[in-house]
Design an enzyme around this catalytic site. Structure first.
Site, PDB file in Angstrom:
ATOM      1  N   LYS B 186       0.840  -1.197   0.000  1.00  0.00           N
ATOM      2  CA  LYS B 186       0.000   0.000   0.000  1.00  0.00           C
ATOM      3  C   LYS B 186       0.870   1.240   0.000  1.00  0.00           C
ATOM      4  O   LYS B 186       1.571   1.524   0.978  1.00  0.00           O
ATOM      5  CB  LYS B 186      -0.931   0.051   1.208  1.00  0.00           C
ATOM      6  CG  LYS B 186      -2.002   1.128   1.023  1.00  0.00           C
ATOM      7  CD  LYS B 186      -2.589   1.675   2.301  1.00  0.00           C
ATOM      8  CE  LYS B 186      -1.786   2.791   2.895  1.00  0.00           C
ATOM      9  NZ  LYS B 186      -1.976   4.111   2.257  1.00  0.00           N
ATOM     10  N   GLY B 238       7.269   4.757   8.062  1.00  0.00           N
ATOM     11  CA  GLY B 238       6.367   5.873   8.313  1.00  0.00           C
ATOM     12  C   GLY B 238       6.586   6.436   9.698  1.00  0.00           C
ATOM     13  O   GLY B 238       7.684   6.341  10.242  1.00  0.00           O
ATOM     14  N   SER B 239       5.519   6.985  10.261  1.00  0.00           N
ATOM     15  CA  SER B 239       5.675   7.691  11.534  1.00  0.00           C
ATOM     16  C   SER B 239       5.812   6.715  12.696  1.00  0.00           C
ATOM     17  O   SER B 239       5.328   5.579  12.645  1.00  0.00           O
ATOM     18  CB  SER B 239       4.471   8.601  11.778  1.00  0.00           C
ATOM     19  OG  SER B 239       3.349   7.815  12.126  1.00  0.00           O
ATOM     20  N   THR B 240       6.459   7.171  13.755  1.00  0.00           N
ATOM     21  CA  THR B 240       6.622   6.355  14.951  1.00  0.00           C
ATOM     22  C   THR B 240       5.264   6.037  15.576  1.00  0.00           C
ATOM     23  O   THR B 240       5.034   4.924  16.043  1.00  0.00           O
ATOM     24  CB  THR B 240       7.560   7.062  15.945  1.00  0.00           C
ATOM     25  OG1 THR B 240       8.877   7.087  15.366  1.00  0.00           O
ATOM     26  CG2 THR B 240       7.635   6.342  17.271  1.00  0.00           C
ATOM     27  N   GLY B 243       3.744   3.293  13.617  1.00  0.00           N
ATOM     28  CA  GLY B 243       4.562   2.103  13.842  1.00  0.00           C
ATOM     29  C   GLY B 243       4.200   1.420  15.142  1.00  0.00           C
ATOM     30  O   GLY B 243       4.127   0.191  15.228  1.00  0.00           O
ATOM     31  N   GLU B 260      10.518   1.031  10.068  1.00  0.00           N
ATOM     32  CA  GLU B 260      11.488   2.090   9.809  1.00  0.00           C
ATOM     33  C   GLU B 260      10.751   3.388  10.056  1.00  0.00           C
ATOM     34  O   GLU B 260       9.913   3.788   9.259  1.00  0.00           O
ATOM     35  CB  GLU B 260      12.005   1.950   8.373  1.00  0.00           C
ATOM     36  CG  GLU B 260      13.386   2.509   8.178  1.00  0.00           C
ATOM     37  CD  GLU B 260      13.346   3.981   7.892  1.00  0.00           C
ATOM     38  OE1 GLU B 260      13.322   4.763   8.873  1.00  0.00           O
ATOM     39  OE2 GLU B 260      13.332   4.353   6.724  1.00  0.00           O
ATOM     40  N   CYS B 294      13.403  10.746   6.836  1.00  0.00           N
ATOM     41  CA  CYS B 294      13.352  10.235   8.205  1.00  0.00           C
ATOM     42  C   CYS B 294      14.702  10.391   8.898  1.00  0.00           C
ATOM     43  O   CYS B 294      14.771  10.578  10.105  1.00  0.00           O
ATOM     44  CB  CYS B 294      12.899   8.795   8.226  1.00  0.00           C
ATOM     45  SG  CYS B 294      13.747   7.786   7.011  1.00  0.00           S
ATOM     46  N   GLU B 391      10.218  15.292  15.684  1.00  0.00           N
ATOM     47  CA  GLU B 391      10.461  15.245  14.241  1.00  0.00           C
ATOM     48  C   GLU B 391       9.522  16.225  13.540  1.00  0.00           C
ATOM     49  O   GLU B 391       8.307  16.174  13.715  1.00  0.00           O
ATOM     50  CB  GLU B 391      10.216  13.829  13.720  1.00  0.00           C
ATOM     51  CG  GLU B 391      10.506  13.696  12.246  1.00  0.00           C
ATOM     52  CD  GLU B 391      10.402  12.258  11.757  1.00  0.00           C
ATOM     53  OE1 GLU B 391       9.414  11.589  12.084  1.00  0.00           O
ATOM     54  OE2 GLU B 391      11.321  11.827  11.040  1.00  0.00           O
TER      55      GLU B 391
END
Lengths: 290, 482
Positions: B186, B238-240, B243, B260, B294, B391
């Site tokens: 996706k 993607g974002s923490t 995740g 990641e 990132c 971030e």
């Protein structure tokens, strides 16, 4: 009159009583009280994590060869107290044969992992042929502080099989021992304390897993978790708490007496890979590189 | 130093090479399939807000069909092929991508806003090379793990971000296929078009149906995909925050997970560093891809003795950074990927000022339409400031100073993240001294934001786990037992 041993916790190289001032009974297979163990608390866990963190830099900065020697020294110390460990296991309900086997296997395992301390690096690192003018290499580093719930079936072998590979890799650990068979864990701490293992590298707590694990699993200064087989709901909530700082979790539903359950994998499970790009100067007219 | 007035004639890359359809369906089982609920969403060009195409929005039924197709392809075709045959498909895909590299580069720029010189010279070569690199591993897996039993995992669910759409697709699909898995991928909702072009390449390469499936949609589609019970592996970039949700969804399952995630990487300049080179490095570290990286060097640590000089040179350098139309070959900083992201960045710029840091932005004329943000520096930033901790994912640099190496190591490591770091010094021995103590998965010495298919990439701590690229990237897609 016999002098009874007081079993305490092992935190930062010291043997303190639990700050909570509580204890619980360790019983023989027949249900007889054989000793008291400390009923560790959340505060004890936090103290242990602090000690483990403090010891981490010193431990990882010892030479790999030195770590190897220290772990071999643990094996020597355990060997010299073999009889005590066999007696203790039998006291907690094991047959003589199974006690002898477990202690022998524990010593063998220590010797096995001692040899790994200066070898796993070569097998898990790489020099990577990048297209630019850089020396690019990947090496393993410890994750840092690892929380361990030791095997709740074996008193000694599981604890050693889960903990020693972490030490080999340069991690420091906070271990929650087998609750019901807690005596061997604390006796093993006495072995550690006389084996040149710096204080704080291994911290061992006895008590109720359900009480202490949430604090360990949720602690923001713990980098990873090694969980043995524990009740499903407990394991699940620990893994959920671990997400807060993205702890790496390894679940070991293993019989550590099986020969395949020792190996490099148990070391690399708790290592990070760091990749470094180091410049290469193009000197004179030569073209250098790796 | 006086400012340089750059007046460059626009040098626009032609878009004629890109052929877009009005509407894209889902790519499942080797065919284009309309979404079951017939829902589509629009994708636009962030550089001028113009409409590009409509894209299928996959729902639960579509995800189920795609996973089933991937499972069938895994059981009946892909897992039965030899590594050498799998490798040939990947080599073929790599070649086709190289042949279409200009079209893909222009499309990447149109859909995502990144400067054409970056999509052309960095994203595309790296993406093609990644397929080429892993193609060669497909028949050498047993050599990679001698003495071990290795097996493919099955069906991989892969979710890619919007900052390097095609490159991240390559990072995910190439090793997955090389190791014998099939995938359902996706792409991010704002940048799906190159993934759909990639689907066309799979068709052209005669890749067996169902080996690669592309399901487009928003976050809900991704959530459905990762929670599907018939998935064996999840790879997410993607974002923490997302995740962590995925890690939670994986508890109690046998899904193998690699993440990641975000970063707040430290870029450290020591007083003996070659300063002009370091200043260029800082610009590349934080302004590459509009800072949507990132591993962006978003925290700059300069040794106190040289701080004034470095900051002065940086400010001067910022004046010649060209912000504008991403299709212009002169452009250094293109369009911010979406309106939402621009708002996030602007909120942080506001916050930085409220926190008491001093802001510097060069005077630059931004296009009237589209989403743009000038390069931004903050000096006098406190270690506890949110712009130094969180971030931002934009062209915003937080600058701090330090006196001793002990101090900078402590500050650099004092972050929940641990993705990357940069070290600038003239002394090779010092590089190793610092790099070994920085808690980061990638350390660049006297360079920054360099990538290579052979070089493992991934983070420590809350920047995720697992590695992509190189030998280490293989183990993310294999079951390895003694």
């Amino acid at each position: 009159m016999e002098i009874l041993k007081t079993y305490k916790l092992y935190i930062g190289g010291q043997f303190p009583r639990t700050e909570s001032g509580r204890s619980y009974q360790i019983q023989s297979a027949a249900g007889q009280a054989i000793a008291n163990a400390c009923l560790g608390s959340k505060k004890d866990i936090r103290n242990a994590v602090q000690a483990a963190r403090k010891a981490q830099t010193g431990w990882v900065n010892k030479s790999a060869f030195n770590r190897s020697q220290i772990i071999y020294r643990i094996a020597e110390m355990l060997e010299s107290r073999k009889v005590q460990f066999i007696d203790e296991l039998m006291l907690m309900g094991q047959t003589e044969q199974s006690a002898v086997e477990e202690v022998q296997l524990s010593i063998d395992r220590l010797v096995y992992y001692a040899g790994w301390a200066d070898k796993y690096q070569a097998l898990s690192s790489s020099v990577n042929p990048v297209s630019s003018s850089h020396f690019n290499f990947s090496v393993p580093e410890p994750m840092g502080v690892v929380g361990v719930v030791a095997c709740q079936k074996t008193a000694l072998l599981g604890l050693i099989s889960q903990t020693i590979p972490l030490l080999v890799g340069g991690n420091t650990v906070v271990v929650i021992a087998n609750t019901l068979k807690a005596l061997s864990a604390i006796s093993f701490a006495e072995v550690l304390a006389t084996s040149d293992v710096p204080g704080g590298v291994v911290n061992i707590l006895t008590g109720d897993v359900a009480e202490m694990l949430p604090t360990l699993a949720g602690h923001m200064d713990v980098n990873a978790l090694s969980l043995s087989t524990i009740p499903e709901d407990l394991s699940r909530s620990a893994q959920e708490a671990a997400i807060d700082n993205l702890k790496r979790c390894q679940l070991y539903h293993l019989d550590f007496s099986a020969p395949q359950n020792q190996g490099l994998q148990f070391i690399t499970d708790f290592l990070e890979i760091k990749t470094t790009w180091h410049p290469i100067e193009q000197v004179a007219s030569g073209i250098g590189g790796y | 130093m006086s400012s340089t007035n750059w007046n460059l004639e626009p040098s626009l890359e032609s878009t004629a090479v890109v052929q877009l359809q009005e509407q894209y369906d889902l790519y499942i089982d080797g065919k284009w399939q309309a979404p079951q609920e017939k829902k589509y969403f629009a994708t636009s060009n962030p550089a001028d807000e113009s409409h590009l195409s409509n894209i299928a929005w996959a729902t639960e039924a579509d995800v189920a069909i795609a996973v089933k197709a991937a499972r069938n392809a895994y059981e009946n075709v892909w897992s039965k092929l030899s590594g050498a045959e799998r490798g040939k498909y990947l080599f073929r895909i790599a070649r086709l991508m190289q042949e279409k590299s200009r079209e893909l580069a222009v499309l990447e720029t149109l859909d995502g806003g990144k400067p054409i010189k970056e999509s052309r010279d960095i994203d595309l070569p790296l993406a093609c090379n990644h397929f080429f690199y892993y193609a060669g591993w497909a028949d050498k897996l047993s050599a990679a793990f001698p003495g071990k039993r290795i097996e493919s995992l099955g069906v991989a669910a892969q979710i890619t971000p919007w900052n390097f759409p095609l490159l991240m697709l390559a990072w995910k699909i190439a090793p997955a296929l090389a190791c014998g898995n099939t995938v359902v991928l996706k792409p991010a909702e704002t940048t799906s078009l190159t993934a759909l072009k990639f689907a066309e390449i799979c068709q052209e390469a005669d890749l067996p149906a169902g080996v690669v499936n592309i399901v487009t949609g928003h976050g809900d589609t991704g959530a459905l995909l990762v929670s599907h019970p018939d998935i064996d592996k999840i790879a997410f970039t993607g974002s923490t925050a997302v995740g962590k949700q995925i890690q939670k969804a994986c508890i109690g399952t046998n899904k193998k997970l690699t993440l990641e995630l975000g970063g707040k990487s430290a870029n450290i300049i020591l007083e003996d560093a070659p300063i002009d080179q370091a200043v260029e490095g800082v610009v590349n570290a934080i302004f590459f891809n509009q800072g949507h990286v990132c591993c962006a060097g978003s925290r700059l640590f300069v040794q106190e003795s040289i701080a004034a000089r470095v900051i002065e040179k940086l400010k001067f350098r910022l004046q010649s950074i060209y912000v504008g139309n991403p299709l212009d070959k002169n452009t250094d900083i293109g369009a911010i990927n979406s309106k939402k992201q621009l708002e996030t960045i602007e909120r942080y710029i506001q916050l930085g000022q409220e926190e008491g840091a001093e802001i510097y932005q060069p005077a630059c004329k931004l296009p009237s339409k589209g989403y743009y943000c000038p390069p931004t520096l903050f000096t006098d930033v406190a270690q506890s400031a949110r712009i130094a901790q969180e971030e931002i994912f934009g062209p915003v640099l937080a600058i701090q100073t330090f006196r001793t190496i002990d101090e900078v190591l402590q500050k650099a490591n004092n972050s929940p993240y641990g993705l990357a770091a940069g070290v600038w010094t003239d002394k090779g021995a010092r590089i190793f001294g610092l790099s070994s103590q920085l808690q980061a998965g990638v350390v660049w010495a006297n360079t920054y934001n360099k990538f290579d298919p052979a070089s493992p990439f991934g983070g420590y701590k809350e920047s995720g786990f697992g590695r992509e690229g190189g030998l280490h990237g293989l183990s993310a897609y294999l079951k390895i037992t003694q």
